[in-house]
Design an enzyme around this catalytic site. Structure first.
Site, PDB file in Angstrom:
ATOM      1  N   MET A  26       0.822  -1.157  -0.031  1.00  0.00           N
ATOM      2  CA  MET A  26       0.031  -0.016  -0.003  1.00  0.00           C
ATOM      3  C   MET A  26       0.722   1.203   0.066  1.00  0.00           C
ATOM      4  O   MET A  26       0.377   2.285   0.231  1.00  0.00           O
ATOM      5  CB  MET A  26      -1.007  -0.090   1.399  1.00  0.00           C
ATOM      6  CG  MET A  26      -1.881  -0.986   1.021  1.00  0.00           C
ATOM      7  SD  MET A  26      -3.628  -0.639   2.055  1.00  0.00           S
ATOM      8  CE  MET A  26      -3.243  -0.482   3.720  1.00  0.00           C
ATOM      9  N   GLY A  27       2.132   0.925  -0.144  1.00  0.00           N
ATOM     10  CA  GLY A  27       3.152   2.247  -0.329  1.00  0.00           C
ATOM     11  C   GLY A  27       3.713   2.575   0.902  1.00  0.00           C
ATOM     12  O   GLY A  27       3.647   1.888   1.861  1.00  0.00           O
ATOM     13  N   ASN A  28       4.002   3.906   1.024  1.00  0.00           N
ATOM     14  CA  ASN A  28       5.063   4.405   2.112  1.00  0.00           C
ATOM     15  C   ASN A  28       5.969   3.379   2.550  1.00  0.00           C
ATOM     16  O   ASN A  28       5.933   2.996   3.538  1.00  0.00           O
ATOM     17  CB  ASN A  28       3.859   4.620   3.192  1.00  0.00           C
ATOM     18  CG  ASN A  28       4.452   5.308   4.491  1.00  0.00           C
ATOM     19  OD1 ASN A  28       5.410   6.243   4.070  1.00  0.00           O
ATOM     20  ND2 ASN A  28       3.921   5.231   5.665  1.00  0.00           N
ATOM     21  N   LEU A  29       6.701   3.232   1.575  1.00  0.00           N
ATOM     22  CA  LEU A  29       7.788   1.803   1.485  1.00  0.00           C
ATOM     23  C   LEU A  29       8.888   2.465   2.909  1.00  0.00           C
ATOM     24  O   LEU A  29       9.334   3.405   2.776  1.00  0.00           O
ATOM     25  CB  LEU A  29       8.387   1.633   0.314  1.00  0.00           C
ATOM     26  CG  LEU A  29       7.296   1.280  -0.737  1.00  0.00           C
ATOM     27  CD1 LEU A  29       7.854   0.911  -2.118  1.00  0.00           C
ATOM     28  CD2 LEU A  29       6.380   0.101  -0.331  1.00  0.00           C
ATOM     29  N   HIS A  30       9.231   1.246   3.267  1.00  0.00           N
ATOM     30  CA  HIS A  30      10.186   1.443   4.322  1.00  0.00           C
ATOM     31  C   HIS A  30      11.189   0.054   3.941  1.00  0.00           C
ATOM     32  O   HIS A  30      11.021  -0.838   2.920  1.00  0.00           O
ATOM     33  CB  HIS A  30       9.873   1.309   5.599  1.00  0.00           C
ATOM     34  CG  HIS A  30       8.971   0.312   6.090  1.00  0.00           C
ATOM     35  ND1 HIS A  30       9.432  -1.069   6.055  1.00  0.00           N
ATOM     36  CD2 HIS A  30       7.586   0.393   6.314  1.00  0.00           C
ATOM     37  CE1 HIS A  30       8.315  -1.762   6.539  1.00  0.00           C
ATOM     38  NE2 HIS A  30       7.262  -0.921   6.811  1.00  0.00           N
ATOM     39  N   HIS A  33       9.639  -3.432   3.199  1.00  0.00           N
ATOM     40  CA  HIS A  33       9.049  -3.484   2.128  1.00  0.00           C
ATOM     41  C   HIS A  33      10.193  -3.935   0.909  1.00  0.00           C
ATOM     42  O   HIS A  33       9.981  -4.838   0.232  1.00  0.00           O
ATOM     43  CB  HIS A  33       8.366  -2.178   1.466  1.00  0.00           C
ATOM     44  CG  HIS A  33       7.130  -1.839   2.179  1.00  0.00           C
ATOM     45  ND1 HIS A  33       6.994  -0.894   3.127  1.00  0.00           N
ATOM     46  CD2 HIS A  33       5.960  -2.669   2.094  1.00  0.00           C
ATOM     47  CE1 HIS A  33       6.009  -0.996   3.732  1.00  0.00           C
ATOM     48  NE2 HIS A  33       5.189  -1.861   3.206  1.00  0.00           N
ATOM     49  N   LYS A 145       6.017 -11.909   7.252  1.00  0.00           N
ATOM     50  CA  LYS A 145       5.635 -12.675   8.224  1.00  0.00           C
ATOM     51  C   LYS A 145       5.073 -11.795   9.387  1.00  0.00           C
ATOM     52  O   LYS A 145       4.301 -12.038  10.436  1.00  0.00           O
ATOM     53  CB  LYS A 145       6.699 -13.422   8.858  1.00  0.00           C
ATOM     54  CG  LYS A 145       6.625 -14.854   8.247  1.00  0.00           C
ATOM     55  CD  LYS A 145       7.657 -15.625   8.972  1.00  0.00           C
ATOM     56  CE  LYS A 145       7.779 -16.960   8.353  1.00  0.00           C
ATOM     57  NZ  LYS A 145       8.655 -17.949   9.175  1.00  0.00           N
ATOM     58  N   ASP A 147       2.688  -9.562   9.042  1.00  0.00           N
ATOM     59  CA  ASP A 147       1.318  -9.611   8.936  1.00  0.00           C
ATOM     60  C   ASP A 147       0.810 -11.335   8.798  1.00  0.00           C
ATOM     61  O   ASP A 147       0.567 -11.811   7.837  1.00  0.00           O
ATOM     62  CB  ASP A 147       0.706  -8.875   7.648  1.00  0.00           C
ATOM     63  CG  ASP A 147       1.060  -7.519   7.977  1.00  0.00           C
ATOM     64  OD1 ASP A 147       0.382  -6.776   8.922  1.00  0.00           O
ATOM     65  OD2 ASP A 147       1.678  -6.818   7.249  1.00  0.00           O
ATOM     66  N   SER A 183       4.884   0.844   8.629  1.00  0.00           N
ATOM     67  CA  SER A 183       4.625   2.331   8.096  1.00  0.00           C
ATOM     68  C   SER A 183       3.956   3.000   9.575  1.00  0.00           C
ATOM     69  O   SER A 183       4.071   4.469   9.536  1.00  0.00           O
ATOM     70  CB  SER A 183       3.556   2.286   7.041  1.00  0.00           C
ATOM     71  OG  SER A 183       4.131   1.761   5.876  1.00  0.00           O
TER      72      SER A 183
END
Length: 280
Positions: A26-30, A33, A145, A147, A183
């Protein structure tokens, strides 16, 4: 890297590619991701990522409009990881007509833990993941993992629908102090950020107690962990010990027989809700 918003343009771009490795986000990558992108590259080629903030998985008390959208920054990060295509549809691209058909996960998996506290969440997740799989047609897809319940649900969905995609689990990436990258961490104040690693520490304490010997009362272990978090000012939704394969509570016999377990938690620290888990 090509950035594509149209489903038809995506299919045209990927035509003839039969080893696509897919990472939905869903973006707002760190960094967490980005580690998924690297794992995807080990299992397929080319790597395709998606960024889509999915309205269907937001509840009435969850602010869809405030979810951070950092597309340009995300594009730069994905380019640095050698991603071949970023599929970044708008809501009208993804849902040109109202999404009347939904994928509803089984109640024994979708309405427990996160599903109990976020009704309808996993129905929204399964629906968008199924649609993304139809658009991208990957050979493998990578899910973190962190989630854990989402990973289990997507894996079962892929199996029961006979989808031609292998679901690859990715280990949780953590800060040096143990906090799982998320995020949501950006919403933590300085004092809250210093306290946040206690959640992972609590999971370790649960695991150590469970592994400590025979005759352990799992419900008492869960209750003790909840009480300790509450005493520190957290507002926990759950600390729950479950079987890894189906996220059901283990029976005494299963626990005694050494069934693989996982402890999962969700708790609010201030206004920020954090989730984490640890396999036992």
């Amino acid at each position: 890297m090509k950035v594509i918003s149209s489903i038809q343009a995506l299919r045209d771009q990927l035509r003839g590619q039969n080893r696509v490795a897919f990472v939905p986000t869903m973006g707002n990558l760190h960094e967490g991701h980005l580690s998924l992108m690297r794992l995807a590259r080990q299992h397929g080629d080319p790597v395709v990522a998606s960024i889509f903030v999915n309205r269907l998985q937001f509840g009435p008390n969850e602010d869809f409009d405030k979810y951070p959208r950092t597309l340009q920054d995300d594009i730069e990060k994905l380019q640095s990881e050698g991603v071949y295509v970023l599929f970044a549809p708008t809501e009208s691209d993804m849902y040109p007509v109202p999404q009347e058909y939904r994928v509803d996960p089984p109640h024994d998996l979708g309405d427990i833990l996160e599903g109990e506290f976020r009704p309808g969440f996993f129905k929204g997740v399964c629906t968008v993941v199924m649609k993304l799989f139809c658009c991208v047609q990957p050979r493998v897809a990578v899910f973190g993992k962190k989630d854990y319940q989402q990973l289990m649900i997507v894996r079962r969905m892929a199996k029961q629908f006979a989808l031609p995609v292998d679901i690859i689990p990715a280990e949780t990436i953590r800060a040096e102090d143990g906090l799982a990258l998320s995020s949501r961490n950006r919403y933590l104040g300085e004092t809250e950020r210093a306290e946040a690693p206690v959640l992972y520490k609590t999971l370790h304490e649960v695991r150590d107690t469970v592994l400590g010997g025979d005759g352990v009362d799992l419900l008492a272990v869960e209750a003790d962990a909840l009480a300790r978090l509450q005493a520190r000012g957290w507002k926990p939704d759950y600390v729950s010990i479950r079987k890894q394969d189906n996220l059901q509570p283990p029976t005494r016999e299963e626990f005694a027989a050494g069934a693989p377990l996982v402890v999962l938690t969700a708790a609010k620290l201030g206004a920020t809700r954090l989730i984490d888990n640890l396999e036992i």
